[in-house]
Design a protein around this motif. Structure first.
Motif, PDB file in Angstrom:
ATOM      1  N   ASP A   1      22.487  14.203  28.958  1.00  0.00           N
ATOM      2  CA  ASP A   1      23.940  14.153  28.836  1.00  0.00           C
ATOM      3  C   ASP A   1      24.349  14.352  27.385  1.00  0.00           C
ATOM      4  OD1 ASP A   1      24.669  12.844  31.657  1.00  0.00           O
ATOM      5  OD2 ASP A   1      22.986  11.740  30.802  1.00  0.00           O
ATOM      6  N   GLY A   2      25.418  15.110  27.183  1.00  0.00           N
ATOM      7  CA  GLY A   2      25.997  15.250  25.852  1.00  0.00           C
ATOM      8  C   GLY A   2      27.446  14.781  25.884  1.00  0.00           C
ATOM      9  N   TRP A   3      27.811  13.911  24.955  1.00  0.00           N
ATOM     10  CA  TRP A   3      29.155  13.339  24.907  1.00  0.00           C
ATOM     11  C   TRP A   3      29.815  13.621  23.560  1.00  0.00           C
ATOM     12  CZ3 TRP A   3      31.594  10.118  28.661  1.00  0.00           C
ATOM     13  CH2 TRP A   3      30.801   9.770  29.763  1.00  0.00           C
ATOM     14  N   PHE A   4      31.130  13.777  23.595  1.00  0.00           N
ATOM     15  CA  PHE A   4      31.906  13.797  22.355  1.00  0.00           C
ATOM     16  C   PHE A   4      33.246  13.122  22.614  1.00  0.00           C
ATOM     17  CE2 PHE A   4      35.089  15.496  19.468  1.00  0.00           C
ATOM     18  CZ  PHE A   4      34.488  15.261  18.249  1.00  0.00           C
ATOM     19  N   MET A   5      33.569  12.145  21.786  1.00  0.00           N
ATOM     20  CA  MET A   5      34.865  11.471  21.846  1.00  0.00           C
ATOM     21  C   MET A   5      35.584  11.745  20.533  1.00  0.00           C
ATOM     22  SD  MET A   5      34.462  10.072  24.813  1.00  0.00           S
ATOM     23  CE  MET A   5      36.012   9.162  24.842  1.00  0.00           C
ATOM     24  N   GLY A   6      36.805  12.254  20.629  1.00  0.00           N
ATOM     25  CA  GLY A   6      37.537  12.617  19.427  1.00  0.00           C
ATOM     26  C   GLY A   6      38.926  12.008  19.403  1.00  0.00           C
ATOM     27  N   ILE A   7      39.325  11.517  18.229  1.00  0.00           N
ATOM     28  CA  ILE A   7      40.656  10.949  18.035  1.00  0.00           C
ATOM     29  C   ILE A   7      41.300  11.655  16.848  1.00  0.00           C
ATOM     30  CG2 ILE A   7      41.999   8.866  17.573  1.00  0.00           C
ATOM     31  CD1 ILE A   7      39.579   7.219  18.507  1.00  0.00           C
ATOM     32  N   VAL A   8      42.431  12.299  17.078  1.00  0.00           N
ATOM     33  CA  VAL A   8      43.259  12.810  15.989  1.00  0.00           C
ATOM     34  C   VAL A   8      44.572  12.034  16.062  1.00  0.00           C
ATOM     35  CG1 VAL A   8      42.157  15.062  15.842  1.00  0.00           C
ATOM     36  CG2 VAL A   8      44.012  14.742  17.443  1.00  0.00           C
ATOM     37  N   PRO A   9      45.450  12.151  15.054  1.00  0.00           N
ATOM     38  CA  PRO A   9      46.614  11.242  15.037  1.00  0.00           C
ATOM     39  C   PRO A   9      47.402  11.139  16.338  1.00  0.00           C
ATOM     40  CG  PRO A   9      46.444  12.355  12.945  1.00  0.00           C
ATOM     41  CD  PRO A   9      45.338  12.919  13.801  1.00  0.00           C
ATOM     42  N   ASP A  10      47.428  12.161  17.171  1.00  0.00           N
ATOM     43  CA  ASP A  10      48.178  12.046  18.432  1.00  0.00           C
ATOM     44  C   ASP A  10      47.264  11.957  19.651  1.00  0.00           C
ATOM     45  OD1 ASP A  10      50.725  11.920  17.325  1.00  0.00           O
ATOM     46  OD2 ASP A  10      50.788  14.080  17.046  1.00  0.00           O
ATOM     47  N   PRO A  11      46.590  13.045  20.075  1.00  0.00           N
ATOM     48  CA  PRO A  11      45.787  12.942  21.301  1.00  0.00           C
ATOM     49  C   PRO A  11      44.399  12.343  21.076  1.00  0.00           C
ATOM     50  CG  PRO A  11      45.768  15.211  20.537  1.00  0.00           C
ATOM     51  CD  PRO A  11      46.654  14.435  19.590  1.00  0.00           C
ATOM     52  N   VAL A  12      43.883  11.781  22.148  1.00  0.00           N
ATOM     53  CA  VAL A  12      42.487  11.338  22.212  1.00  0.00           C
ATOM     54  C   VAL A  12      41.827  12.143  23.325  1.00  0.00           C
ATOM     55  CG1 VAL A  12      40.937   9.401  22.706  1.00  0.00           C
ATOM     56  CG2 VAL A  12      43.044   9.016  21.418  1.00  0.00           C
ATOM     57  N   SER A  13      40.635  12.652  23.069  1.00  0.00           N
ATOM     58  CA  SER A  13      39.964  13.465  24.091  1.00  0.00           C
ATOM     59  C   SER A  13      38.510  13.050  24.225  1.00  0.00           C
ATOM     60  CB  SER A  13      40.055  14.961  23.756  1.00  0.00           C
ATOM     61  OG  SER A  13      39.404  15.221  22.521  1.00  0.00           O
ATOM     62  N   GLY A  14      37.974  13.312  25.392  1.00  0.00           N
ATOM     63  CA  GLY A  14      36.569  13.033  25.640  1.00  0.00           C
ATOM     64  C   GLY A  14      35.936  14.173  26.407  1.00  0.00           C
ATOM     65  N   VAL A  15      34.689  14.479  26.072  1.00  0.00           N
ATOM     66  CA  VAL A  15      33.961  15.555  26.739  1.00  0.00           C
ATOM     67  C   VAL A  15      32.596  15.053  27.157  1.00  0.00           C
ATOM     68  CG1 VAL A  15      33.006  17.876  26.519  1.00  0.00           C
ATOM     69  CG2 VAL A  15      35.140  17.298  25.334  1.00  0.00           C
ATOM     70  N   TRP A  16      32.265  15.255  28.419  1.00  0.00           N
ATOM     71  CA  TRP A  16      30.892  15.033  28.881  1.00  0.00           C
ATOM     72  C   TRP A  16      30.324  16.377  29.309  1.00  0.00           C
ATOM     73  CZ3 TRP A  16      29.335  16.029  34.049  1.00  0.00           C
ATOM     74  CH2 TRP A  16      27.969  15.790  34.284  1.00  0.00           C
ATOM     75  N   THR A  17      29.121  16.677  28.862  1.00  0.00           N
ATOM     76  CA  THR A  17      28.428  17.904  29.249  1.00  0.00           C
ATOM     77  C   THR A  17      27.104  17.535  29.882  1.00  0.00           C
ATOM     78  OG1 THR A  17      29.393  19.001  27.319  1.00  0.00           O
ATOM     79  CG2 THR A  17      27.598  20.132  28.436  1.00  0.00           C
ATOM     80  N   GLY A  18      26.860  18.029  31.080  1.00  0.00           N
ATOM     81  CA  GLY A  18      25.609  17.727  31.746  1.00  0.00           C
ATOM     82  C   GLY A  18      25.532  18.409  33.088  1.00  0.00           C
ATOM     83  N   CYS A  19      24.540  18.034  33.853  1.00  0.00           N
ATOM     84  CA  CYS A  19      24.333  18.621  35.176  1.00  0.00           C
ATOM     85  C   CYS A  19      24.375  17.518  36.230  1.00  0.00           C
ATOM     86  CB  CYS A  19      22.996  19.355  35.232  1.00  0.00           C
ATOM     87  SG  CYS A  19      22.903  20.744  34.104  1.00  0.00           S
ATOM     88  N   GLU A  20      24.696  17.932  37.445  1.00  0.00           N
ATOM     89  CA  GLU A  20      24.731  16.969  38.545  1.00  0.00           C
ATOM     90  C   GLU A  20      23.365  16.306  38.711  1.00  0.00           C
ATOM     91  OE1 GLU A  20      26.216  14.777  41.668  1.00  0.00           O
ATOM     92  OE2 GLU A  20      27.276  16.023  40.198  1.00  0.00           O
ATOM     93  N   ASP A  21      22.298  17.067  38.577  1.00  0.00           N
ATOM     94  CA  ASP A  21      20.930  16.554  38.649  1.00  0.00           C
ATOM     95  C   ASP A  21      20.524  16.077  37.261  1.00  0.00           C
ATOM     96  OD1 ASP A  21      18.248  16.032  38.893  1.00  0.00           O
ATOM     97  OD2 ASP A  21      17.809  17.834  40.051  1.00  0.00           O
ATOM     98  N   ARG A  22      20.258  14.787  37.128  1.00  0.00           N
ATOM     99  CA  ARG A  22      19.963  14.228  35.798  1.00  0.00           C
ATOM    100  C   ARG A  22      18.634  14.717  35.237  1.00  0.00           C
ATOM    101  NH1 ARG A  22      22.583   8.365  34.975  1.00  0.00           N
ATOM    102  NH2 ARG A  22      24.161   8.436  36.600  1.00  0.00           N
TER     103      ARG A  22
END
Length: 238
Positions: free
Chosen positions: A213-234
């Motif tokens: 799994d690859g994750w990125f959580m980002g906060i800039v002064p207004d929006p907050v975003s999150g990204v998960w990258t991976g496959c259904e099969d671990r």
């Protein structure tokens, strides 16, 4: 295609969050009076386990040890030994309690390894939790639709999200300061030198066992975003 695969990976799916869970641990440290500049030793920490298991001692991803590191630098570079040091000081339960106040509802075992993000959490909950830092310590329930209006602008339905004061405003400010290190000189510095972003960015990256799994959580002064990258099969990994 939703016709064949009716599964919501954002809200229903839970995956190991890796180092994106570390800010909850650091939040406990800030609440207990630590500062971003507080220095801790970059050495292996040993956690005794009940027999017949052996003790557990997490390793740094780069295999480098020694010296004293500030908490801000340690989170920016995602140094496992420093997270283990903090876990040794506070134990897992206070970290779980903070995560609960910040909107994490999925089950989390009270074990030391959560300092490295071994628990499974949904992307929906992670984004909501990180919003707490941007909202000066107030957790706001993420909602998709805030209101429905007719063509004349009359409000037919309105949804007001729940709000909970999860952490102090001071703690939230300190955590935003700490997490800016990731984009300035840490694991997400490519946002600066490769993609040329110049705005304030607080961030945290996460990678799980065997690169599943690859994750990125980002906060800039207004929006907050999150990204998960991976496959259904671990078992499929990067």
């Amino acid at each position: 295609d939703y016709r064949y695969f009716k599964y919501d990976h954002v809200k229903m799916g839970t995956r190991q969050v890796g180092s994106t869970f570390k800010p909850f641990l650091y939040t406990v440290a800030m609440q207990e009076g630590y500062s971003p500049c507080y220095k801790v030793p970059n050495v292996r920490v040993n956690f005794p386990l009940p027999p017949p298991q052996e003790s557990w001692s997490p390793e740094n991803a780069d295999g480098k040890y020694g010296g004293m590191l500030t908490l801000k630098y340690a989170l920016a570079e995602s140094v496992n030994c420093v997270s283990a040091f903090l876990m040794k000081q506070f134990g897992p339960q206070p970290v779980i309690d903070v995560a609960r106040r910040m909107g994490i509802t999925t089950p989390i075992d009270a074990v030391p390894s959560i300092c490295l993000g071994t628990c499974d959490v949904s992307l929906y909950e992670m984004v909501g939790a990180y919003c707490t830092f941007a909202n000066k310590g107030v957790w706001t329930e993420p909602v998709y639709i805030t209101r429905i209006e007719d063509k004349a602008g009359n409000i037919i339905e309105e949804h007001l999200p729940r709000k909970v004061e999860a952490i102090s405003e001071e703690t939230a400010y300190l955590m935003l300061n700490i997490m800016q290190g990731a984009s300035l000189y840490g694991t997400s510095v490519r946002l600066r030198f490769k993609y040329n972003f110049t705005n304030p960015i607080a961030a945290k990256t996460g990678t799980t066992q065997n690169q599943s799994d690859g994750w990125f959580m980002g906060i800039v002064p207004d929006p907050v975003s999150g990204v998960w990258t991976g496959c259904e099969d671990r078992s499929i990994h990067f």
